[in-house]
Design a protein around this motif. Structure first.
Motif, PDB file in Angstrom:
ATOM      1  N   VAL A   1       8.186   6.445   6.546  1.00  0.00           N
ATOM      2  CA  VAL A   1       7.352   5.717   5.596  1.00  0.00           C
ATOM      3  C   VAL A   1       5.891   6.136   5.780  1.00  0.00           C
ATOM      4  CG1 VAL A   1       6.600   3.448   4.815  1.00  0.00           C
ATOM      5  CG2 VAL A   1       8.928   3.755   5.687  1.00  0.00           C
ATOM      6  N   PRO A   2       5.285   6.734   4.743  1.00  0.00           N
ATOM      7  CA  PRO A   2       3.862   7.045   4.832  1.00  0.00           C
ATOM      8  C   PRO A   2       3.050   5.756   4.988  1.00  0.00           C
ATOM      9  CG  PRO A   2       4.877   8.210   2.990  1.00  0.00           C
ATOM     10  CD  PRO A   2       5.875   7.209   3.498  1.00  0.00           C
ATOM     11  N   PRO A   3       1.945   5.819   5.720  1.00  0.00           N
ATOM     12  CA  PRO A   3       1.147   4.605   5.973  1.00  0.00           C
ATOM     13  C   PRO A   3       0.772   3.825   4.721  1.00  0.00           C
ATOM     14  CG  PRO A   3       0.339   6.416   7.302  1.00  0.00           C
ATOM     15  CD  PRO A   3       1.383   6.993   6.387  1.00  0.00           C
ATOM     16  N   GLU A   4       0.514   4.508   3.632  1.00  0.00           N
ATOM     17  CA  GLU A   4       0.103   3.808   2.409  1.00  0.00           C
ATOM     18  C   GLU A   4       1.243   3.032   1.753  1.00  0.00           C
ATOM     19  OE1 GLU A   4       0.825   8.162   1.144  1.00  0.00           O
ATOM     20  OE2 GLU A   4      -0.001   7.134   2.884  1.00  0.00           O
ATOM     21  N   PHE A   5       2.483   3.233   2.203  1.00  0.00           N
ATOM     22  CA  PHE A   5       3.636   2.534   1.642  1.00  0.00           C
ATOM     23  C   PHE A   5       4.243   1.524   2.607  1.00  0.00           C
ATOM     24  CE2 PHE A   5       4.004   6.660  -0.795  1.00  0.00           C
ATOM     25  CZ  PHE A   5       3.518   6.143  -1.986  1.00  0.00           C
ATOM     26  N   GLU A   6       3.616   1.279   3.733  1.00  0.00           N
ATOM     27  CA  GLU A   6       4.193   0.372   4.727  1.00  0.00           C
ATOM     28  C   GLU A   6       4.354  -1.055   4.208  1.00  0.00           C
ATOM     29  OE1 GLU A   6       2.096   0.719   8.431  1.00  0.00           O
ATOM     30  OE2 GLU A   6       2.900   2.745   8.788  1.00  0.00           O
ATOM     31  N   VAL A   7       3.375  -1.557   3.491  1.00  0.00           N
ATOM     32  CA  VAL A   7       3.471  -2.921   2.949  1.00  0.00           C
ATOM     33  C   VAL A   7       4.615  -3.002   1.938  1.00  0.00           C
ATOM     34  CG1 VAL A   7       2.288  -4.676   1.573  1.00  0.00           C
ATOM     35  CG2 VAL A   7       1.056  -3.479   3.378  1.00  0.00           C
ATOM     36  N   ALA A   8       4.722  -2.001   1.070  1.00  0.00           N
ATOM     37  CA  ALA A   8       5.795  -1.982   0.074  1.00  0.00           C
ATOM     38  C   ALA A   8       7.161  -1.880   0.755  1.00  0.00           C
ATOM     39  CB  ALA A   8       5.595  -0.821  -0.900  1.00  0.00           C
ATOM     40  N   ALA A   9       7.262  -1.095   1.829  1.00  0.00           N
ATOM     41  CA  ALA A   9       8.527  -0.965   2.553  1.00  0.00           C
ATOM     42  C   ALA A   9       8.947  -2.305   3.149  1.00  0.00           C
ATOM     43  CB  ALA A   9       8.407   0.085   3.653  1.00  0.00           C
TER      44      ALA A   9
END
Length: 66
Positions: free
Chosen positions: A40-48
């Motif tokens: 998971v790229p850092p910019e997608f962690e919340v979405a994950a």
């Protein structure tokens, strides 16, 4: 961070790829699949995290150690 989908539990509701399209996609049957080998790229962690929390079958595992 890394995610993985348990293909035996996934029922294809599509919440994972609807909530986190940069992390998940669908296969030919509509079941969720991980993108980027599950990393998971850092910019997608919340979405994950949101996708994990909204999976009705609890089919997504999240590993914060990666």
């Amino acid at each position: 961070m890394r995610v993985s989908i348990d293909v035996d539990r996934c029922q294809g509701h599509g919440r994972c790829y609807a909530l986190a399209p940069g992390v998940f996609d669908s296969d030919d049957l509509g079941n969720g699949v991980e993108l980027n080998g599950g990393i998971v790229p850092p910019e997608f962690e919340v979405a994950a995290r949101l996708a994990v929390a909204n999976c009705p079958e609890n089919a997504i595992a999240l590993d914060e150690g990666t």
